[in-house]
Scaffold this active site. Structure first.
Site, PDB file in Angstrom:
ATOM      1  N   TYR A  82      57.780  15.661   3.989  1.00  0.00           N
ATOM      2  CA  TYR A  82      58.419  16.621   3.081  1.00  0.00           C
ATOM      3  C   TYR A  82      59.830  16.857   3.555  1.00  0.00           C
ATOM      4  O   TYR A  82      60.056  17.102   4.741  1.00  0.00           O
ATOM      5  CB  TYR A  82      57.633  17.934   3.076  1.00  0.00           C
ATOM      6  CG  TYR A  82      58.247  19.007   2.198  1.00  0.00           C
ATOM      7  CD1 TYR A  82      58.253  18.887   0.806  1.00  0.00           C
ATOM      8  CD2 TYR A  82      58.817  20.156   2.758  1.00  0.00           C
ATOM      9  CE1 TYR A  82      58.813  19.868   0.005  1.00  0.00           C
ATOM     10  CE2 TYR A  82      59.369  21.143   1.963  1.00  0.00           C
ATOM     11  CZ  TYR A  82      59.368  21.002   0.582  1.00  0.00           C
ATOM     12  OH  TYR A  82      59.927  21.980  -0.199  1.00  0.00           O
TER      13      TYR A  82
ATOM     14  N   ASP B 259      64.893  14.060   9.935  1.00  0.00           N
ATOM     15  CA  ASP B 259      64.728  15.406   9.396  1.00  0.00           C
ATOM     16  C   ASP B 259      63.959  16.214  10.442  1.00  0.00           C
ATOM     17  O   ASP B 259      62.733  16.135  10.528  1.00  0.00           O
ATOM     18  CB  ASP B 259      63.980  15.350   8.061  1.00  0.00           C
ATOM     19  CG  ASP B 259      63.816  16.741   7.457  1.00  0.00           C
ATOM     20  OD1 ASP B 259      64.240  17.732   8.099  1.00  0.00           O
ATOM     21  OD2 ASP B 259      63.250  16.836   6.351  1.00  0.00           O
TER      22      ASP B 259
ATOM     23  N   LYS C 233      64.843  26.155   9.743  1.00  0.00           N
ATOM     24  CA  LYS C 233      63.800  26.962  10.378  1.00  0.00           C
ATOM     25  C   LYS C 233      64.263  27.649  11.677  1.00  0.00           C
ATOM     26  O   LYS C 233      64.911  28.689  11.586  1.00  0.00           O
ATOM     27  CB  LYS C 233      62.537  26.114  10.546  1.00  0.00           C
ATOM     28  CG  LYS C 233      62.046  25.643   9.149  1.00  0.00           C
ATOM     29  CD  LYS C 233      60.641  25.102   9.074  1.00  0.00           C
ATOM     30  CE  LYS C 233      60.214  24.984   7.627  1.00  0.00           C
ATOM     31  NZ  LYS C 233      60.032  23.636   7.107  1.00  0.00           N
TER      32      LYS C 233
END
Ligand SMILES: *Cc1c(COP(=O)(O)O)cnc(C)c1O
Length: 435
Positions: free
Chosen positions: A151, A246, A274
């Site tokens: 994702y 990522d 995050k």
């Protein structure tokens, strides 16, 4: 069988959700929060402290979801709270340069030496979207390779075989995404070097880049096979395609310096998010100077943001990065992560329930599966019904896990031995109710 979370114990959450559904699509602002994969109603949180969260009915939980990863310092860490308070009193946004943006960029560069230049954005989605645009501009090519089950946020080009949230809801690949655009995203199974090699043999001249979660965290936690990332690096280099790691989730989690430090592989571009926001909305992308120099105003690749580099978020992020660089932090994460996954395996074994676990630093994965999980196909074979029982039994016992098996678990600095012991006791109880 465990009841879903209905009844008096969750009454206020139940009513809050009913009310929310009248004003917010599905009652939630991000789909997986809706508990569709585990059934029942989402629990509404009122406050958090350290390793704990409380719901609006007054139930307390040990939190292993931690806002989906950002809260590596735990909830409301006093130093993060005062950093934010001090900044808020001086103004919340300027839309002009501030000193703290450079401080955070320098801190990130120190921890991620592959990033010569760093641009702040407001979410992981913005970071990956911008990195993709940059890879296309740098190479003058249009195709992108992603791995099934990874994702990378919800930008159009990435909503193709995108793992947990999308998989959980069984959405078709990506309605609303133009077919012409989707056709530019080539997908292959995670950990499949042969497939990558064949893809490059067929399309190498048109591939701008490869984006990968160097440790996958959005199909449950799936670790790269030995040599996988090395091969991805060699192939992208041979074809002069941009390699994007990522590390929005893995950054500061599997290791202080992310998966690239853990495995010793240097990508061309890295995306972060995050943890670098310490619980406030932040993303960042950066990498090799030669590529990053194409970003406006240095170069022609446009990318901007009204709130980018927002001082509240910078303050929370900077304080969080300072906290995790104290001595012994990652050794402690590893010890606690191992205690949890070993406990999970041994309780399962006692009941002859097949399980698989993964763990690196402050991230862990637990699957009710009989074969090792190496990619999206094997992840999807994990038993959702068992996880549903386990999830609700853990909730009853005071432990909040991600409301889907295809997610990772997270630890914070506040998950001390007492918290781990409490969790292992809850696990033992919960396994009595898993069939
Ligand atoms: C969470 C995540 C994103 C998206 O970040 P948002 O801040 O939710 O937009 C991108 N990539 C990975 C690997 C993620 O885990």
């Amino acid at each position: 069988m465990v009841e879903e979370n209905h009844g008096a114990r969750y009454e206020r959450s139940h009513f809050a959700f009913e009310k929310a559904k009248a004003s917010i699509p599905g009652g939630v602002n991000s789909p997986v929060r809706a508990f569709r994969a585990v059934g029942g109603d989402p629990v509404y949180f009122s406050h958090g402290n350290g390793a704990y969260v409380w719901d609006i009915d007054g139930n307390r939980y040990v939190d292993y979801m931690l806002s989906w990863g950002p809260l590596i310092a735990g909830h409301a860490h006093p130093r993060v709270v005062s950093a934010v308070q001090e900044q808020a009193a001086k103004g919340t946004s300027f839309g002009a340069p501030t000193l703290i943006e450079t401080e955070l960029a320098e801190e990130i560069k120190k921890i991620f030496p592959s990033m010569d230049l760093v641009r702040m954005v407001n979410s992981g989605t913005e970071a990956t979207m911008s990195a993709l645009r940059l890879a296309r501009a740098y190479t003058g090519r249009s195709k992108i390779v992603k791995f099934e089950g990874c994702y990378h946020g919800h930008a159009d080009s990435f909503l193709i075989r995108a793992g947990s949230g999308v998989a959980t809801l069984s959405l078709p690949d990506s309605p609303g995404v133009p077919g012409d655009l989707a056709a530019l995203t080539l997908t292959i199974p995670y950990n499949d070097v042969d497939a990558l090699r064949m893809l490059f043999e067929a399309h190498g001249d048109n591939i701008a880049g490869v984006i990968v979660e160097p440790v996958a965290g959005n199909m449950g936690m799936v670790v790269p096979d030995g040599g996988f990332l090395q091969a991805v690096r060699e192939i992208t280099r041979a074809y002069e395609a941009v390699l994007i790691f990522d590390e929005v989730m893995t950054g500061f989690r599997v290791h202080l310096g992310g998966a690239q430090a853990l495995f010793g592989i240097t990508p061309d571009l890295t995306t972060l998010g995050k943890v670098i926001g310490g619980g406030l909305p932040v993303g960042a992308y950066g990498g090799r100077r030669e590529i990053m120099e194409l970003v406006a105003p240095l170069g022609p690749v446009y990318q901007a943001g009204t709130l980018s580099g927002n001082p509240l978020a910078m303050a929370a992020g900077l304080e969080t990065l300072r906290l995790i660089q104290e001595d012994g932090v990652y050794e402690a994460f590893t010890k606690k992560g191992q205690a949890l996954t070993q406990g999970f395996r041994s309780f399962a074994e006692k009941r002859s329930i097949p399980v698989q676990t993964t763990q690196l630093g402050s991230m862990f994965g637990t699957f009710f599966a009989s074969e090792p999980v190496r990619n999206y196909d094997t992840a999807k074979k994990a038993d959702g019904e068992r996880y549903r029982h386990y999830f609700h039994a853990m909730l009853e016992a005071g432990v909040y896990l991600a409301p889907s098996q295809l997610e990772s678990g997270f630890l914070s600095l506040a998950h001390d031995d007492e918290v781990i012991t409490f969790t292992l006791e809850a696990m033992e109880k919960a396994f009595q109710q898993v069939h």
